[in-house]
Write a protein that holds these residues in place. Structure first.
Motif, PDB file in Angstrom:
ATOM      1  N   LEU A  52       0.921  -1.297  -0.104  1.00 53.43           N
ATOM      2  CA  LEU A  52      -0.139  -0.069   0.011  1.00 53.43           C
ATOM      3  C   LEU A  52       0.810   1.245   0.019  1.00 53.43           C
ATOM      4  N   ASP A  75      -6.619   4.182   1.429  1.00 54.00           N
ATOM      5  CA  ASP A  75      -6.801   2.578   1.820  1.00 54.00           C
ATOM      6  C   ASP A  75      -5.555   2.509   2.875  1.00 54.00           C
ATOM      7  N   THR A  88      -7.631   3.183   6.121  1.00 55.13           N
ATOM      8  CA  THR A  88      -8.614   2.174   6.298  1.00 55.13           C
ATOM      9  C   THR A  88      -7.615   0.934   6.959  1.00 55.13           C
ATOM     10  N   TRP A  89      -6.755   0.390   6.269  1.00 54.39           N
ATOM     11  CA  TRP A  89      -5.870  -0.791   6.579  1.00 54.39           C
ATOM     12  C   TRP A  89      -5.532  -0.547   8.014  1.00 54.39           C
TER      13      TRP A  89
END
Length: 205
Positions: free
Chosen positions: A40, A191, A194-195
């Motif tokens: 990511l 992302d 959120t992770w």
């Protein structure tokens, strides 16, 4: 305030001749992080590079400011390599295109800030924590004020600056209204948030 994560192409004419600052959240890679997180982060910095290139339609990056950097020249690149190698790739590319990497921090302010932060990490009692936090808060406020001044003093005329700093610190900065501020937040940033949030809920971070 324009936000590049939400706008595909800035209205170039609106920013011609104006001072500009492109702000990038400093997302750090960690050596022992899970492969999913590393992927990511790599995707994030690739997207940041693409977004900056597009945003430069409003003005090429002339000055670069990176949190934690107090040195100049090769010493600054070495320090940056130890902080964030993926961001270093972007910085070197822009320097190669004519931008200058400038010291953002003042050692006499940044060093006490780091010392107080380290003290907070090892304190055990609430009473001592509260006292130390007062010193830390004062040092943090001095640092933010110094960062603001460095940026205001070094972006002139129609120049554009690139600021790479933690988003929490970026939100504390209050610039002159004549400085157009763009937030570079590509999809991978959401992302990552959120992770991290999911790992924290699972008790893994």
């Amino acid at each position: 305030m324009a936000e590049l994560g939400r706008i595909e192409r800035p209205a170039v004419e609106a920013y011609t001749g104006k001072r500009k600052l492109y702000c990038v959240p400093n997302v750090l890679p960690f050596k022992d992080a899970p492969d999913e997180y590393k992927g990511l982060v790599e995707k994030y910095w690739n997207e940041v590079a693409e977004h900056i290139d597009r945003l430069e339609a409003a003005g090429k990056v002339n000055k670069i400011f990176f949190e934690g950097i107090i040195a100049e020249g090769e010493e600054a690149f070495e320090a940056l390599a130890s902080i964030n190698e993926q961001a270093l790739t972007i910085v070197k590319k822009k320097v190669g295109e004519g931008a200058a990497l400038l010291p953002l921090e003042r050692e006499e302010i940044f060093a006490p800030f780091i010392d107080w932060a380290n003290c907070l990490n090892i304190v055990r009692t609430q009473e001592v924590f509260d006292k130390l936090f007062a010193f830390y808060k004062e040092a943090a406020e001095r640092r933010i004020q110094a960062i603001q001044q460095v940026i205001e003093d070094n972006i002139a005329g129609s120049e554009a600056g690139l600021l790479i700093i933690r988003d929490d610190d970026r939100m504390k900065l209050q610039f002159n209204k004549e400085l157009e501020v763009f937030l570079v937040t590509p999809p991978a940033y959401d992302d990552i948030i959120t992770w991290v949030r999911e790992r924290m809920q699972e008790g893994q971070a």
